[in-house]
Write a protein that holds these residues in place. Sequence first.
Motif, PDB file in Angstrom:
ATOM      1  N   PRO A   5      -9.441  13.122 -10.112  1.00 14.37           N
ATOM      2  CA  PRO A   5      -8.579  11.938 -10.132  1.00 14.37           C
ATOM      3  C   PRO A   5      -8.491  11.309  -8.743  1.00 14.37           C
ATOM      4  O   PRO A   5      -8.552  12.002  -7.722  1.00 14.37           O
ATOM      5  CB  PRO A   5      -7.213  12.466 -10.558  1.00 14.37           C
ATOM      6  CG  PRO A   5      -7.435  13.844 -11.051  1.00 14.37           C
ATOM      7  CD  PRO A   5      -8.736  14.324 -10.512  1.00 14.37           C
ATOM      8  N   GLN A   6      -8.346   9.991  -8.730  1.00 18.69           N
ATOM      9  CA  GLN A   6      -8.259   9.252  -7.468  1.00 18.69           C
ATOM     10  C   GLN A   6      -7.032   8.355  -7.513  1.00 18.69           C
ATOM     11  O   GLN A   6      -6.875   7.566  -8.433  1.00 18.69           O
ATOM     12  CB  GLN A   6      -9.520   8.416  -7.287  1.00 18.69           C
ATOM     13  CG  GLN A   6      -9.565   7.619  -6.027  1.00 18.69           C
ATOM     14  CD  GLN A   6     -10.896   6.924  -5.893  1.00 18.69           C
ATOM     15  OE1 GLN A   6     -11.923   7.575  -5.767  1.00 18.69           O
ATOM     16  NE2 GLN A   6     -10.880   5.608  -5.922  1.00 18.69           N
ATOM     17  N   PHE A   7      -6.160   8.521  -6.513  1.00 14.92           N
ATOM     18  CA  PHE A   7      -4.922   7.752  -6.450  1.00 14.92           C
ATOM     19  C   PHE A   7      -4.784   7.081  -5.092  1.00 14.92           C
ATOM     20  O   PHE A   7      -5.256   7.612  -4.078  1.00 14.92           O
ATOM     21  CB  PHE A   7      -3.703   8.663  -6.675  1.00 14.92           C
ATOM     22  CG  PHE A   7      -3.720   9.395  -7.975  1.00 14.92           C
ATOM     23  CD1 PHE A   7      -3.590   8.723  -9.175  1.00 14.92           C
ATOM     24  CD2 PHE A   7      -3.864  10.779  -8.006  1.00 14.92           C
ATOM     25  CE1 PHE A   7      -3.598   9.401 -10.385  1.00 14.92           C
ATOM     26  CE2 PHE A   7      -3.871  11.462  -9.210  1.00 14.92           C
ATOM     27  CZ  PHE A   7      -3.740  10.770 -10.395  1.00 14.92           C
ATOM     28  N   ASN A   8      -4.107   5.952  -5.070  1.00 18.14           N
ATOM     29  CA  ASN A   8      -3.770   5.305  -3.805  1.00 18.14           C
ATOM     30  C   ASN A   8      -2.596   6.053  -3.190  1.00 18.14           C
ATOM     31  O   ASN A   8      -1.535   6.144  -3.798  1.00 18.14           O
ATOM     32  CB  ASN A   8      -3.396   3.840  -4.030  1.00 18.14           C
ATOM     33  CG  ASN A   8      -4.578   3.012  -4.458  1.00 18.14           C
ATOM     34  OD1 ASN A   8      -5.699   3.233  -4.000  1.00 18.14           O
ATOM     35  ND2 ASN A   8      -4.348   2.061  -5.332  1.00 18.14           N
ATOM     36  N   ALA A   9      -2.796   6.588  -2.001  1.00 16.12           N
ATOM     37  CA  ALA A   9      -1.737   7.336  -1.318  1.00 16.12           C
ATOM     38  C   ALA A   9      -0.705   6.357  -0.767  1.00 16.12           C
ATOM     39  O   ALA A   9      -1.043   5.476   0.014  1.00 16.12           O
ATOM     40  CB  ALA A   9      -2.312   8.177  -0.196  1.00 16.12           C
ATOM     41  N   LEU A  10       0.534   6.527  -1.181  1.00 18.86           N
ATOM     42  CA  LEU A  10       1.628   5.725  -0.637  1.00 18.86           C
ATOM     43  C   LEU A  10       2.235   6.402   0.581  1.00 18.86           C
ATOM     44  O   LEU A  10       2.572   5.757   1.565  1.00 18.86           O
ATOM     45  CB  LEU A  10       2.705   5.507  -1.697  1.00 18.86           C
ATOM     46  CG  LEU A  10       2.245   4.812  -2.974  1.00 18.86           C
ATOM     47  CD1 LEU A  10       3.359   4.791  -3.995  1.00 18.86           C
ATOM     48  CD2 LEU A  10       1.753   3.418  -2.662  1.00 18.86           C
TER      49      LEU A  10
END
Length: 162
Positions: free
Chosen positions: A78-83
């Motif tokens: 999975p790939q998420f935008n790090a906040l």
Amino acid sequence: MNYQAFAGTVTAINDFSIGQYNEIGCYKLYSVDNGYGNVVNFVVAPTTYFVNQEVVSVGDQVIGFYDANAPAPLIFPPQFNALIMYKNAPGQFLKVDHFDGQLVSSDHMLQLNLSPSTKIILQNGQPFTGNLGNRNLIVVYGATTRSIPAQTTPYQIVVLCS
């Protein structure tokens, strides 16, 4: 925002290209392994908030926070935008959540008791002088009570303004 966390060890940091302008070096892809066979790739942008402005390297223990309601590509891992990224520190814990008017987290697991020594700042490092209630907060804390909700006097609170 629905903040979700993934914790583990950074196993790789690579440049990540977005869009047509190919701004190499501005975006990074952090691969994080939780030690149980689960890996998440975090896209780290220039706007990603690093708690205490810590520099993260391969081998560091981190917690990455992302918006679980945001669209994400259906790829593996999975790939998420790090906040928000947090480099683990001994004796410190981190909670990112919405806190109500009584400074209780949305999951009712943590209540904040402020002291004059609690550092309360904005993401840009400037002092925050408003009311902390009913806001999204990054809370860095140590010891807690054994009650439900657990109570703590935080070391630092970062206010996440919309």
